[in-house]
Design a protein around this motif. Structure first.
Motif, PDB file in Angstrom:
ATOM      1  N   PRO A   1       0.831  -1.202   0.000  1.00 23.91           N
ATOM      2  CA  PRO A   1       0.000   0.000   0.000  1.00 23.91           C
ATOM      3  C   PRO A   1       0.867   1.255   0.000  1.00 23.91           C
ATOM      4  O   PRO A   1       1.967   1.250   0.575  1.00 23.91           O
ATOM      5  N   PRO A   2       0.397   2.341  -0.622  1.00 19.71           N
ATOM      6  CA  PRO A   2       1.190   3.580  -0.668  1.00 19.71           C
ATOM      7  C   PRO A   2       1.612   4.074   0.715  1.00 19.71           C
ATOM      8  O   PRO A   2       2.708   4.593   0.874  1.00 19.71           O
ATOM      9  N   SER A   3       0.771   3.898   1.711  1.00 20.79           N
ATOM     10  CA  SER A   3       1.123   4.367   3.054  1.00 20.79           C
ATOM     11  C   SER A   3       2.359   3.616   3.584  1.00 20.79           C
ATOM     12  O   SER A   3       3.214   4.209   4.241  1.00 20.79           O
ATOM     13  N   PHE A   4       2.450   2.324   3.297  1.00 24.55           N
ATOM     14  CA  PHE A   4       3.607   1.547   3.737  1.00 24.55           C
ATOM     15  C   PHE A   4       4.866   1.978   2.995  1.00 24.55           C
ATOM     16  O   PHE A   4       5.942   2.082   3.585  1.00 24.55           O
ATOM     17  N   ARG A   5       4.731   2.251   1.688  1.00 28.06           N
ATOM     18  CA  ARG A   5       5.888   2.714   0.910  1.00 28.06           C
ATOM     19  C   ARG A   5       6.390   4.050   1.453  1.00 28.06           C
ATOM     20  O   ARG A   5       7.593   4.269   1.573  1.00 28.06           O
ATOM     21  N   ARG A   6       5.464   4.955   1.796  1.00 24.12           N
ATOM     22  CA  ARG A   6       5.866   6.244   2.369  1.00 24.12           C
ATOM     23  C   ARG A   6       6.565   6.022   3.704  1.00 24.12           C
ATOM     24  O   ARG A   6       7.561   6.670   4.012  1.00 24.12           O
ATOM     25  N   HIS A   7       6.033   5.091   4.488  1.00 24.32           N
ATOM     26  CA  HIS A   7       6.618   4.769   5.788  1.00 24.32           C
ATOM     27  C   HIS A   7       8.063   4.303   5.609  1.00 24.32           C
ATOM     28  O   HIS A   7       8.958   4.744   6.335  1.00 24.32           O
TER      29      HIS A   7
ATOM     30  N   ASN B   1      10.434   7.135   4.546  1.00 26.72           N
ATOM     31  CA  ASN B   1      10.745   8.076   5.622  1.00 26.72           C
ATOM     32  C   ASN B   1      11.558   7.448   6.738  1.00 26.72           C
ATOM     33  O   ASN B   1      11.797   8.068   7.754  1.00 26.72           O
TER      34      ASN B   1
END
Length: 102
Positions: free
Chosen positions: A71-77, A80
């Motif tokens: 998921p995009p949120s995991f990739r952003r995590h 960062n």
């Protein structure tokens, strides 16, 4: 910071199928059987994917597939560094990482 060019490349549906099977740990002959193509075609697809993403081995193909499927949120995590990079530092220094009781 400029975006990672590997993230802006989109695999074709066939490349995506092949990447998924590589990520599952399948050998070329099994991938060929599963996709109903020759082993030479599997090797050609692998070479194309490696050039497209500038990769050096099958493990990197599996990692790219996993990151694209995440998921995009995991990739952003991950991009960062996550909320607490301390455990990785502790492991690098051979320091025990505290665990929570079950």
């Amino acid at each position: 910071m400029s975006p990672d060019p590997k993230q802006s490349i989109t695999p074709t549906p066939r490349e995506r199928d092949l990447m998924m099977l590589i990520a599952r740990g399948m050998q070329n002959k099994n991938i060929a059987y599963e996709l109903k193509i020759s082993e030479n075609t599997v090797r050609a697809h692998i070479g194309s994917i490696m050039r497209k993403y500038r990769l050096q081995n099958r493990t990197q193909i599996a990692i790219i597939f996993a990151l694209q499927a995440a998921p995009p949120s995991f990739r952003r995590h991950l991009a960062n560094g996550g909320p607490n990079p301390a455990p990785a530092k502790a492991v690098a220094q051979n320091t025990p990482v505290p665990t929570s009781p079950d």
